[in-house]
Design a protein around this motif. Sequence first.
Motif, PDB file in Angstrom:
ATOM      1  N   VAL A   1       0.867  -1.177   0.000  1.00  0.00           N
ATOM      2  CA  VAL A   1       0.000   0.000   0.000  1.00  0.00           C
ATOM      3  C   VAL A   1       0.901   1.223   0.000  1.00  0.00           C
ATOM      4  N   CYS A   2       0.547   2.230  -0.788  1.00  0.00           N
ATOM      5  CA  CYS A   2       1.378   3.428  -0.895  1.00  0.00           C
ATOM      6  C   CYS A   2       0.960   4.475   0.142  1.00  0.00           C
ATOM      7  N   LEU A   3       1.955   5.100   0.774  1.00  0.00           N
ATOM      8  CA  LEU A   3       1.738   6.219   1.685  1.00  0.00           C
ATOM      9  C   LEU A   3       2.616   7.383   1.222  1.00  0.00           C
ATOM     10  N   ILE A   4       2.077   8.578   1.290  1.00  0.00           N
ATOM     11  CA  ILE A   4       2.839   9.784   0.955  1.00  0.00           C
ATOM     12  C   ILE A   4       2.900  10.668   2.191  1.00  0.00           C
ATOM     13  N   GLY A   5       4.115  11.003   2.603  1.00  0.00           N
ATOM     14  CA  GLY A   5       4.308  11.915   3.728  1.00  0.00           C
ATOM     15  C   GLY A   5       4.858  13.236   3.241  1.00  0.00           C
ATOM     16  N   PHE A   6       4.279  14.315   3.724  1.00  0.00           N
ATOM     17  CA  PHE A   6       4.700  15.648   3.294  1.00  0.00           C
ATOM     18  C   PHE A   6       5.122  16.468   4.510  1.00  0.00           C
ATOM     19  N   PRO A   7       6.456  16.664   4.735  1.00  0.00           N
ATOM     20  CA  PRO A   7       6.909  17.520   5.847  1.00  0.00           C
ATOM     21  C   PRO A   7       6.480  18.967   5.585  1.00  0.00           C
ATOM     22  N   GLU A   8       5.721  19.537   6.507  1.00  0.00           N
ATOM     23  CA  GLU A   8       5.086  20.827   6.275  1.00  0.00           C
ATOM     24  C   GLU A   8       5.950  22.034   6.637  1.00  0.00           C
ATOM     25  N   ASN A   9       6.821  21.901   7.644  1.00  0.00           N
ATOM     26  CA  ASN A   9       7.417  23.115   8.207  1.00  0.00           C
ATOM     27  C   ASN A   9       8.948  23.070   8.279  1.00  0.00           C
ATOM     28  N   PHE A  10       9.580  22.405   7.335  1.00  0.00           N
ATOM     29  CA  PHE A  10      11.038  22.322   7.351  1.00  0.00           C
ATOM     30  C   PHE A  10      11.692  23.701   7.288  1.00  0.00           C
ATOM     31  N   LYS A  11      11.214  24.553   6.376  1.00  0.00           N
ATOM     32  CA  LYS A  11      11.865  25.852   6.195  1.00  0.00           C
ATOM     33  C   LYS A  11      11.742  26.728   7.440  1.00  0.00           C
ATOM     34  N   GLU A  12      10.578  26.678   8.091  1.00  0.00           N
ATOM     35  CA  GLU A  12      10.394  27.475   9.308  1.00  0.00           C
ATOM     36  C   GLU A  12      11.340  26.997  10.414  1.00  0.00           C
ATOM     37  N   LEU A  13      11.477  25.673  10.553  1.00  0.00           N
ATOM     38  CA  LEU A  13      12.374  25.134  11.583  1.00  0.00           C
ATOM     39  C   LEU A  13      13.824  25.468  11.272  1.00  0.00           C
ATOM     40  N   PHE A  14      14.196  25.419  10.000  1.00  0.00           N
ATOM     41  CA  PHE A  14      15.577  25.740   9.629  1.00  0.00           C
ATOM     42  C   PHE A  14      15.904  27.192   9.946  1.00  0.00           C
ATOM     43  N   GLU A  15      14.958  28.078   9.708  1.00  0.00           N
ATOM     44  CA  GLU A  15      15.204  29.502   9.971  1.00  0.00           C
ATOM     45  C   GLU A  15      15.486  29.766  11.445  1.00  0.00           C
ATOM     46  N   LYS A  16      14.917  28.915  12.324  1.00  0.00           N
ATOM     47  CA  LYS A  16      15.192  29.068  13.762  1.00  0.00           C
ATOM     48  C   LYS A  16      16.618  28.671  14.097  1.00  0.00           C
ATOM     49  N   ARG A  17      17.197  27.728  13.315  1.00  0.00           N
ATOM     50  CA  ARG A  17      18.507  27.164  13.648  1.00  0.00           C
ATOM     51  C   ARG A  17      19.530  27.406  12.555  1.00  0.00           C
ATOM     52  N   GLU A  18      19.268  28.356  11.695  1.00  0.00           N
ATOM     53  CA  GLU A  18      20.102  28.569  10.513  1.00  0.00           C
ATOM     54  C   GLU A  18      21.577  28.763  10.873  1.00  0.00           C
ATOM     55  N   LYS A  19      21.850  29.418  11.994  1.00  0.00           N
ATOM     56  CA  LYS A  19      23.233  29.709  12.372  1.00  0.00           C
ATOM     57  C   LYS A  19      24.042  28.448  12.659  1.00  0.00           C
TER      58      LYS A  19
ATOM     59  N   LEU B   1       0.390  -0.830  -8.022  1.00  0.00           N
ATOM     60  CA  LEU B   1       1.334  -0.022  -7.246  1.00  0.00           C
ATOM     61  C   LEU B   1       1.283   1.440  -7.671  1.00  0.00           C
ATOM     62  N   ALA B   2       1.238   1.660  -8.988  1.00  0.00           N
ATOM     63  CA  ALA B   2       1.158   3.034  -9.491  1.00  0.00           C
ATOM     64  C   ALA B   2      -0.189   3.654  -9.150  1.00  0.00           C
ATOM     65  N   GLU B   3      -1.235   2.854  -9.229  1.00  0.00           N
ATOM     66  CA  GLU B   3      -2.571   3.378  -8.927  1.00  0.00           C
ATOM     67  C   GLU B   3      -2.684   3.736  -7.447  1.00  0.00           C
ATOM     68  N   SER B   4      -2.112   2.896  -6.584  1.00  0.00           N
ATOM     69  CA  SER B   4      -2.131   3.186  -5.152  1.00  0.00           C
ATOM     70  C   SER B   4      -1.382   4.480  -4.858  1.00  0.00           C
ATOM     71  N   TYR B   5      -0.287   4.720  -5.608  1.00  0.00           N
ATOM     72  CA  TYR B   5       0.478   5.968  -5.446  1.00  0.00           C
ATOM     73  C   TYR B   5      -0.379   7.174  -5.799  1.00  0.00           C
ATOM     74  N   HIS B   6      -1.066   7.110  -6.915  1.00  0.00           N
ATOM     75  CA  HIS B   6      -1.900   8.250  -7.323  1.00  0.00           C
ATOM     76  C   HIS B   6      -3.047   8.473  -6.336  1.00  0.00           C
ATOM     77  N   HIS B   7      -3.553   7.408  -5.785  1.00  0.00           N
ATOM     78  CA  HIS B   7      -4.605   7.546  -4.768  1.00  0.00           C
ATOM     79  C   HIS B   7      -4.058   8.194  -3.493  1.00  0.00           C
ATOM     80  N   ALA B   8      -2.825   7.814  -3.122  1.00  0.00           N
ATOM     81  CA  ALA B   8      -2.207   8.411  -1.933  1.00  0.00           C
ATOM     82  C   ALA B   8      -1.971   9.906  -2.140  1.00  0.00           C
ATOM     83  N   ILE B   9      -1.548  10.270  -3.354  1.00  0.00           N
ATOM     84  CA  ILE B   9      -1.334  11.688  -3.674  1.00  0.00           C
ATOM     85  C   ILE B   9      -2.648  12.458  -3.546  1.00  0.00           C
TER      86      ILE B   9
END
Length: 568
Positions: free
Chosen positions: A326-344, A433-441
């Motif tokens: 079964v296909c699962l898609i994970g999308f990290p939402e806030n990487f850029k915001e977290l990086f800006e806190k620790r950019e240094k 497999l491809a169809e499950s991917y499109h459904h996950a998207i």
Amino acid sequence: MQLTVESVLNYKILENARILTAKNSVADRIVQWVSVMEMPVENFVRQNELVLTTAIGCHNNVDSFKSFVQDIIDSNASALMVAIGRHVFDIPREVLELAERQNFVIIELPWEVRFSNIIEEVMKNISDAQYKDREKSEKVQQELLKLILSDTDLNHISKYIQRQIDCQLLITDRNGFIQAASGYSQDFIGKWKNAVILGDFPIQREAELVNNDPMLRKFRTGDLDGKVILQIPVLQVSEDPQGYIFVVLPKEMPTVSYLTNFRAAVLEHAATAISLWLSRENAIEETKANLRSDFVQEVATGEFISMDQALSRSKLLGYNLDLPYVCLIGFPENFKELFEKREKDYDSYVQWKESMIRYIEEEIYFAAQSLKREVMMTYQGNQLLIYLEKPVESTEDHIIDFLDLTDRRLRNLLPEVTISWGIGDYIEGFKGLAESYHHAIMALDIGRRKKGKGNRMLYSDTQIDRVLLNLAQNEEMKKVMMSTIQPLVEYDKQRNMDLTGTLKSYNQCQGNVSQAARVLSLHRQSLLYRLRKIESLTGLSLIDPDDLFLLDLSLKTWEIGIAENINE
């Protein structure tokens, strides 16, 4: 064997020398250098240096003598030998008390003992010790090269180095991601991961140096779990670290005492050997990872011409396509915001994101192994694409269990990271497999629109939403629905009254005004005013079933929006 103050005091020429302070420390004081020093000290005394003096500059002044001795102590010298009988007849009590309080060794020498004789003996012993250390370290270097050439794995190489330096160590990549470690508790490994994420490790250039000794300039120190961590970079030709060796010193072990010439030389040789090992393995692993990643992406997008072609590739890469996935898609939402806190703390967003994805992937693999499921995974286009093995005759609970376990571990490791999940359905056959991917998207897209960020959406729960999306593709239907809902949306923007939210709650309460007022925390009359405003703006009646159906359909279609690609 290292030369110590105790060893020096065993010289025949020093048989009449007297230890005046810190008598119990002479066996622990390492001697790496020897010099004659008078006032001022400034920065001319090195760490672990045995200092000889006549104290001629003190002029029998107690304060001057105390200042002179304090400067020697601050230089981390091994000990101070004072010649008595010409310029100084007795070392002042205040000076001895100062040294005793700081556990510093002061030794009284008879005037007739020549400094040159002491220096000659000490330098001979230091040279002998350095020669023996060099011989030993060269043997270690040869053994390390043999291990590299015999294709020994990094864990065995790590254990060999640990035996030579009498300490545990970690070998990591340039981001601090552990490549080899043994003998550590899960608690320590968890703390290490958190420290890496917070930017504490690898130690950056501005971190404290071990000391000013040119031989030790590469070494830096940090702290974790009450222990001193010693870092040495594993360098490439470009002088940019491709990894690090971290030595975990025992508690209360001074860095200066631990880092002898022999151990420093062994760690230098180890860094060179591991550089060779990493260069070879990184090239292999990077190629393998790219091939695996591309394979999973090609399976998802249906790029294989035939099942046979995909099967032959999957066997080479260690995947089993005969299993149901079964296909699962994970999308990290806030990487850029977290990086800006620790950019240094990081050189670039790409480097930081790479380390985050590595840790997330590690937890995903762990969750799959814990549940005894096979998994295929890649990270491309800002999305985690996962194929999770589906147990025979299982419901969707196995996916929920997998995500629960993954999220639970990630909350401990990366508590601030928000990931949205889209979950496809199982479709039999290779093309499934491809169809499950499109459904996950599609499930991910709908879930982010409907539920917001950081939630999960099963494709099987999107039936109504898919109908609405299809309706929204029809231009005539789109015009009807948007003309119905547009007046409410515009009014909300101008007056901030939330008529769309009011209509949604009213419909969910099946037209029960009192219940809707409680849900919205509104007075009944205020709700009735809003409902009349909805009717006046749309020209539709809330008591007419057809009008109410059109309003509800238009609102839901407006909420779900028109399908589009997910972009970060």
